[in-house]
Motif scaffolding. Sequence first.
Motif, PDB file in Angstrom:
ATOM      1  N   LEU A 153      40.789  28.805  45.312  1.00 11.84           N
ATOM      2  CA  LEU A 153      39.487  28.881  45.033  1.00 11.84           C
ATOM      3  C   LEU A 153      38.281  30.677  45.740  1.00 11.84           C
ATOM      4  CD1 LEU A 153      39.485  25.778  47.483  1.00 11.84           C
ATOM      5  CD2 LEU A 153      38.070  26.040  45.222  1.00 11.84           C
ATOM      6  N   ASN A 154      39.494  31.217  45.797  1.00  9.61           N
ATOM      7  CA  ASN A 154      39.300  32.659  46.638  1.00  9.61           C
ATOM      8  C   ASN A 154      39.488  33.309  44.963  1.00  9.61           C
ATOM      9  OD1 ASN A 154      41.980  32.626  45.669  1.00  9.61           O
ATOM     10  ND2 ASN A 154      42.399  34.422  47.645  1.00  9.61           N
ATOM     11  N   GLU A 155      39.198  33.698  44.070  1.00  4.22           N
ATOM     12  CA  GLU A 155      39.931  34.049  42.882  1.00  4.22           C
ATOM     13  C   GLU A 155      38.405  33.820  41.800  1.00  4.22           C
ATOM     14  OE1 GLU A 155      43.097  33.956  40.874  1.00  4.22           O
ATOM     15  OE2 GLU A 155      44.379  34.407  42.605  1.00  4.22           O
ATOM     16  N   GLU A 156      38.228  34.320  40.842  1.00  7.15           N
ATOM     17  CA  GLU A 156      37.429  34.251  39.968  1.00  7.15           C
ATOM     18  C   GLU A 156      36.925  33.375  39.338  1.00  7.15           C
ATOM     19  OE1 GLU A 156      34.419  36.987  36.833  1.00  7.15           O
ATOM     20  OE2 GLU A 156      36.009  37.970  37.938  1.00  7.15           O
ATOM     21  N   ASN A 157      36.742  32.550  38.416  1.00  8.70           N
ATOM     22  CA  ASN A 157      37.092  31.253  38.478  1.00  8.70           C
ATOM     23  C   ASN A 157      37.210  31.057  37.715  1.00  8.70           C
ATOM     24  OD1 ASN A 157      35.542  29.866  35.680  1.00  8.70           O
ATOM     25  ND2 ASN A 157      37.727  30.901  34.396  1.00  8.70           N
ATOM     26  N   ALA A 158      38.240  30.842  39.260  1.00 11.09           N
ATOM     27  CA  ALA A 158      39.525  30.137  39.875  1.00 11.09           C
ATOM     28  C   ALA A 158      40.402  30.692  39.384  1.00 11.09           C
ATOM     29  CB  ALA A 158      39.346  28.687  39.715  1.00 11.09           C
ATOM     30  N   GLY A 159      40.803  31.737  38.993  1.00  6.67           N
ATOM     31  CA  GLY A 159      41.997  32.156  38.277  1.00  6.67           C
ATOM     32  C   GLY A 159      42.307  31.410  36.828  1.00  6.67           C
ATOM     33  N   CYS A 160      41.564  30.846  36.762  1.00  4.46           N
ATOM     34  CA  CYS A 160      41.446  29.979  34.938  1.00  4.46           C
ATOM     35  C   CYS A 160      42.426  30.924  33.945  1.00  4.46           C
ATOM     36  CB  CYS A 160      40.600  28.899  35.147  1.00  4.46           C
ATOM     37  SG  CYS A 160      40.881  27.609  33.697  1.00  4.46           S
ATOM     38  N   LEU A 200      40.488  28.850  24.049  1.00  6.90           N
ATOM     39  CA  LEU A 200      39.097  28.107  24.239  1.00  6.90           C
ATOM     40  C   LEU A 200      38.854  29.080  26.017  1.00  6.90           C
ATOM     41  CD1 LEU A 200      39.659  24.322  24.156  1.00  6.90           C
ATOM     42  CD2 LEU A 200      37.926  26.572  23.030  1.00  6.90           C
ATOM     43  N   GLU A 201      37.804  29.275  26.246  1.00 14.19           N
ATOM     44  CA  GLU A 201      37.961  29.773  27.338  1.00 14.19           C
ATOM     45  C   GLU A 201      37.399  29.165  28.442  1.00 14.19           C
ATOM     46  OE1 GLU A 201      35.838  33.368  26.823  1.00 14.19           O
ATOM     47  OE2 GLU A 201      37.110  34.883  25.286  1.00 14.19           O
ATOM     48  N   PRO A 202      37.789  28.583  29.561  1.00 14.41           N
ATOM     49  CA  PRO A 202      37.442  28.226  30.673  1.00 14.41           C
ATOM     50  C   PRO A 202      36.156  28.569  32.043  1.00 14.41           C
ATOM     51  CG  PRO A 202      39.880  27.799  30.394  1.00 14.41           C
ATOM     52  CD  PRO A 202      39.072  28.132  29.227  1.00 14.41           C
ATOM     53  N   LYS A 203      35.359  27.409  31.822  1.00 12.95           N
ATOM     54  CA  LYS A 203      34.448  28.164  32.690  1.00 12.95           C
ATOM     55  C   LYS A 203      34.436  26.922  33.877  1.00 12.95           C
ATOM     56  CE  LYS A 203      31.576  29.421  29.270  1.00 12.95           C
ATOM     57  NZ  LYS A 203      29.812  29.375  28.624  1.00 12.95           N
ATOM     58  N   VAL A 204      34.296  27.184  34.527  1.00 13.11           N
ATOM     59  CA  VAL A 204      35.384  26.429  36.706  1.00 13.11           C
ATOM     60  C   VAL A 204      33.295  26.284  37.175  1.00 13.11           C
ATOM     61  CG1 VAL A 204      36.689  26.551  38.055  1.00 13.11           C
ATOM     62  CG2 VAL A 204      37.205  26.925  36.155  1.00 13.11           C
ATOM     63  N   ASP A 205      33.476  25.216  37.403  1.00 10.75           N
ATOM     64  CA  ASP A 205      32.449  25.197  38.295  1.00 10.75           C
ATOM     65  C   ASP A 205      33.056  25.203  40.236  1.00 10.75           C
ATOM     66  OD1 ASP A 205      30.260  23.704  40.424  1.00 10.75           O
ATOM     67  OD2 ASP A 205      29.589  23.133  38.748  1.00 10.75           O
ATOM     68  N   MET A 206      33.373  26.565  40.526  1.00 10.65           N
ATOM     69  CA  MET A 206      33.508  26.587  41.713  1.00 10.65           C
ATOM     70  C   MET A 206      33.551  25.171  42.546  1.00 10.65           C
ATOM     71  SD  MET A 206      35.259  28.834  41.251  1.00 10.65           S
ATOM     72  CE  MET A 206      36.430  29.040  42.964  1.00 10.65           C
ATOM     73  N   LYS A 207      31.856  25.041  42.594  1.00 13.21           N
ATOM     74  CA  LYS A 207      31.375  24.292  44.213  1.00 13.21           C
ATOM     75  C   LYS A 207      32.284  22.527  43.548  1.00 13.21           C
ATOM     76  CE  LYS A 207      27.271  22.347  46.190  1.00 13.21           C
ATOM     77  NZ  LYS A 207      25.849  21.983  46.303  1.00 13.21           N
ATOM     78  N   LYS A 208      32.006  22.201  42.656  1.00 15.52           N
ATOM     79  CA  LYS A 208      32.545  20.967  42.171  1.00 15.52           C
ATOM     80  C   LYS A 208      34.264  20.967  42.091  1.00 15.52           C
ATOM     81  CE  LYS A 208      28.670  19.063  38.708  1.00 15.52           C
ATOM     82  NZ  LYS A 208      28.981  19.604  36.938  1.00 15.52           N
TER      83      LYS A 208
END
Length: 352
Positions: A153-160, A200-208
Amino acid sequence: MARKSVILSLLAASGLSVLLAGCGRNGKLATGSEGPSPRITFEKVAYDFGEVGVNAKRTDEIPFSNTGQALLKITNVEGCCGITNVKLDKTEFAPGETGTLKMEWTAKPNPATMMWQLVVHSNDGANPALVLNMRATLVQRITWEPRRLKLFLNEENAGCPKLTVRSLDNQPFAIQGFKSTADCVTADYDRAAEATQFVLEPKVDMKKLEENLQGRISLELSHPEGREVSILFDVLPKYTINPQLLIVLRAEPGKPTTRKIKVLCNYGQASEVESVTSKSRTMAVRMLGQKEIPDGCELEVEITPLAPPVEGKTIYTDTFSLNLKGGEELPITCNAYYTPAKPEAPVGSEAK
């Protein structure tokens, strides 16, 4: 070996149908009789379909003929272990006539040797329940990396990281769908594009993601023997509560007991618990004190069951909220176990 019922569908317009029961070989056996008799004959009774991709959906044809001198009647076919359907164009075959069992089946999800049977019931007096043995070697046709995701939760794009999906048999495929738990993770793709490998380059919705700390990413592919990719993900939460469940044994209404709770801060953030409250109010709870420990704090709470035990009920559950300074709330469940009351002896009864 698990066995199940499937339906023998008829492609002819005769309207007849034959039930495929479980593999228990419980069909009616034909009785021998004098005179001409039918004889069901397959080219072989053991079939090896070689290497098949995991989760693959297959249709295989098994030819047979009536080599006897009378009308052959197939009454039912028993299938199991992934057999979803068996089709015949008809169920009666004249002497010398041939037919085909069309078997639809689904491979299991993990690499292994898969074995199953078909049992063909007919009026062939010499072999009224003919057993066909099937096997296939299940192999991976698609591979992907990483196999599982750890998100933060503390990394950009959740570190995905990027997701790489490729075929092991050089069969081009397309990505037909991309889904994730609560749409926490999305990715751009072209359904019309085919290749042997995709990155693929995943995009993470941090709030969800903060509200869904565990989940799954599912990809739908067009590869004929590798149609699905499933990737589990786990998220390191902001806080870890230890223990995760509070237990009060020999609970009594109005009798308090104390427990200690550790709140660990996984991202190095400061935390302070202002209060502890009950959600369902079957128990009263209050904070007696807290102290700092490495990476968090430790609470001491007093728990007092309130609800009198109902006859036949010995377990009561409540959810406590650890209310942090700043407005965050951390839930923790508490189970209270009451000792069942002993039944009173009837009035006037005497001990033996």
